[in-house]
Design a protein around this motif. Structure first.
Motif, PDB file in Angstrom:
ATOM      1  N   SER A  97      16.513 -37.458 -46.450  1.00 22.79           N
ATOM      2  CA  SER A  97      17.229 -37.195 -45.201  1.00 22.79           C
ATOM      3  C   SER A  97      18.716 -37.055 -45.494  1.00 22.79           C
ATOM      4  CB  SER A  97      16.988 -38.326 -44.203  1.00 22.79           C
ATOM      5  OG  SER A  97      17.396 -39.567 -44.743  1.00 22.79           O
ATOM      6  N   ALA A  98      19.415 -36.298 -44.655  1.00 21.11           N
ATOM      7  CA  ALA A  98      20.831 -36.022 -44.880  1.00 21.11           C
ATOM      8  C   ALA A  98      21.658 -37.303 -44.894  1.00 21.11           C
ATOM      9  CB  ALA A  98      21.351 -35.073 -43.803  1.00 21.11           C
ATOM     10  N   THR A  99      22.624 -37.377 -45.805  1.00 17.01           N
ATOM     11  CA  THR A  99      23.520 -38.526 -45.885  1.00 17.01           C
ATOM     12  C   THR A  99      24.965 -38.041 -45.880  1.00 17.01           C
ATOM     13  OG1 THR A  99      23.507 -38.487 -48.310  1.00 17.01           O
ATOM     14  CG2 THR A  99      21.838 -39.849 -47.216  1.00 17.01           C
ATOM     15  N   LYS A 100      25.884 -38.966 -45.835  1.00 21.69           N
ATOM     16  CA  LYS A 100      27.300 -38.622 -45.874  1.00 21.69           C
ATOM     17  C   LYS A 100      27.663 -38.119 -47.262  1.00 21.69           C
ATOM     18  CE  LYS A 100      28.725 -42.030 -42.409  1.00 21.69           C
ATOM     19  NZ  LYS A 100      29.583 -43.212 -42.146  1.00 21.69           N
ATOM     20  N   PRO A 101      28.585 -37.183 -47.349  1.00 20.20           N
ATOM     21  CA  PRO A 101      29.019 -36.685 -48.656  1.00 20.20           C
ATOM     22  C   PRO A 101      29.450 -37.825 -49.565  1.00 20.20           C
ATOM     23  CG  PRO A 101      29.920 -35.324 -46.909  1.00 20.20           C
ATOM     24  CD  PRO A 101      29.269 -36.494 -46.242  1.00 20.20           C
ATOM     25  N   GLY A 102      28.965 -37.801 -50.776  1.00 25.17           N
ATOM     26  CA  GLY A 102      29.309 -38.837 -51.731  1.00 25.17           C
ATOM     27  C   GLY A 102      28.294 -39.954 -51.823  1.00 25.17           C
ATOM     28  N   SER A 103      27.315 -39.977 -50.908  1.00 23.70           N
ATOM     29  CA  SER A 103      26.284 -41.013 -50.953  1.00 23.70           C
ATOM     30  C   SER A 103      24.916 -40.363 -51.155  1.00 23.70           C
ATOM     31  CB  SER A 103      26.288 -41.832 -49.664  1.00 23.70           C
ATOM     32  OG  SER A 103      25.987 -41.029 -48.541  1.00 23.70           O
ATOM     33  N   GLY A 104      23.999 -41.105 -51.773  1.00 20.87           N
ATOM     34  CA  GLY A 104      22.683 -40.537 -52.065  1.00 20.87           C
ATOM     35  C   GLY A 104      22.728 -39.677 -53.310  1.00 20.87           C
ATOM     36  N   ILE A 105      21.898 -38.647 -53.340  1.00 18.50           N
ATOM     37  CA  ILE A 105      21.856 -37.737 -54.483  1.00 18.50           C
ATOM     38  C   ILE A 105      22.324 -36.347 -54.064  1.00 18.50           C
ATOM     39  CG2 ILE A 105      19.995 -38.982 -55.638  1.00 18.50           C
ATOM     40  CD1 ILE A 105      18.067 -36.785 -54.635  1.00 18.50           C
TER      41      ILE A 105
END
Length: 396
Positions: A97-105
């Motif tokens: 699912s979409a995350t904030k830029p810079g977080s997740g992959i």
């Protein structure tokens, strides 16, 4: 690594999009198409206008991908092609699912440009091939979006970009690929193509070129862009008949002349890319002197004579290789570029030769930083210059 076959589900197919299924234009050559209309020949099972269901693909919503890419902001663009733009995005590693830029992959989101040269057919082929085929040397497709007129593809992010950029970018800040890395990339790409040609898969890639070979952090090669791929011939057929598609400079001569597509067409293209890796020159470069525009035509006389092989070698590789290894790879390129398809090796044979080159390097103890191997000083006069490349025009 393996195949996942499952039931087909119908997908919406536009009837009046005005899109033509041409190959993408790129700086490494001109796109080929002998017709501006859709392919009127019978489609193969993986390009019939329906999506092959795969449990491994996520169906993304358009709003999620907008959020992931910060509304497709221009500063998120990773690259451009005939299909459209590729954007950098972020998703949760587990749920995607979409995350904030810079977080997740990080992901790569390819968005169809409805005014471009590729359309629904190529988008569908990407899903149906990469959704079913899995191999370490093929780029991983995570999912897709089909919503209203929006068509997008979501891939794993490969941090080092394309082989094309590494081979042909010039500048004081650019470090040329070493001999060792070039051979690693060649072997990885060969393994990917050998997998496609295997009896279990039987896929003809049709657009093998430096810009379609992507590299991860460790320079592992992965084939991308399956929009022009076709299932190989079945039964007693020796070839697939299709209109000519691909990129000028890479396409096999018999395919250009007849439209007859075989696995040996891919092997010719592999030979062109291998020659690019040896020479540091583009397949087609109109900025070079007369007689040197077409890399294969220029290099063939040097490839035939082992003593003259050094004249085609990238001067930036000086001291990084032993002459016997360079000759072996050059001879492999020459075999792949045979005018008669039956004289070209198959991809398993190509992989074997490149593995032998890697193994001989290990036994010889020749490392990238060691200034060993053949002394090329006497060939300084044969070193090519490297003019800044320019984009080649599209033709149909």
């Amino acid at each position: 690594m393996g195949l996942c076959w499952s039931n087909r589900i119908k997908a919406y197919s536009p009837s009046n999009t005005g899109l033509n299924s041409k190959g993408d234009s790129s700086r490494d050559g001109r796109s080929l198409s002998n017709s501006s209309s859709r392919d009127s020949l019978p489609h193969t099972p993986r390009s019939e206008g329906e999506i092959l269901q795969s449990s491994n693909l996520k169906v993304f919503s358009f709003s999620d991908l907008k959020s992931s890419t910060r509304n497709f902001r221009p500063d998120s663009v990773l690259g451009e092609g005939g299909f459209g733009s590729v954007f950098k995005g972020w998703v949760d590693e587990n749920s995607l699912s979409a995350t904030k830029p810079g977080s997740g992959i990080i992901i790569a989101v390819k968005r169809l440009n409805q005014d471009g040269f590729q359309g629904h057919k190529e988008w569908l082929a990407e899903i149906n091939y990469l959704g079913q085929l899995h191999h370490p040397n093929l780029v991983k497709l995570l999912g897709y979006c089909l919503e209203d007129d929006h068509r997008l593809l979501v891939y794993e992010f490969l941090s080092r970009g394309s082989l094309e950029n590494h081979l042909f970018r010039r500048g004081s800040h650019v470090h040329p690929l070493s001999w060792s890395i070039r051979m690693k990339v060649a072997l990885g790409a060969a393994r990917g193509l050998a997998f496609l040609h295997s009896s279990e898969v039987q896929v003809i890639y049709r657009d093998f070129k430096a810009s379609n070979i992507l590299l991860d952090t460790n320079y592992n090669a992965k084939l991308s862009d399956f929009g022009l791929a076709r299932d190989g011939p079945t039964g007693d057929k020796s070839h697939v008949s299709t209109r000519v598609m691909g990129t000028y400079g890479y396409a096999a001569p018999e395919y250009l002349a007849t439209g007859h597509l075989t696995a040996k067409s891919d092997i010719y293209s592999f030979g062109v890319v291998l020659l690019e890796m040896l020479s540091g020159r583009r397949a087609i470069d109109k900025n070079r002197p007369s007689g040197q525009h077409n890399l294969v035509e220029w290099a063939r006389p040097y490839l035939i004579n082992k003593r003259r092989v050094l004249r085609i070698m990238d001067a930036r590789l000086e001291g990084q290789y032993a002459l016997p290894r360079a000759q072996k790879v050059a001879n492999l390129a020459l075999q792949c570029l045979a005018m008669e398809p039956r004289f070209r090796p198959n991809m398993d044979e190509v992989v074997t030769v490149l593995e032998q080159v890697q193994e001989s390097k290990k036994k010889g103890g020749l490392e990238d930083h060691q200034q060993q191997g053949y002394d090329v000083k006497e060939n300084r006069e044969a070193r090519p210059s490297y003019p800044r490349p320019s984009a080649s025009p599209l033709f149909a």
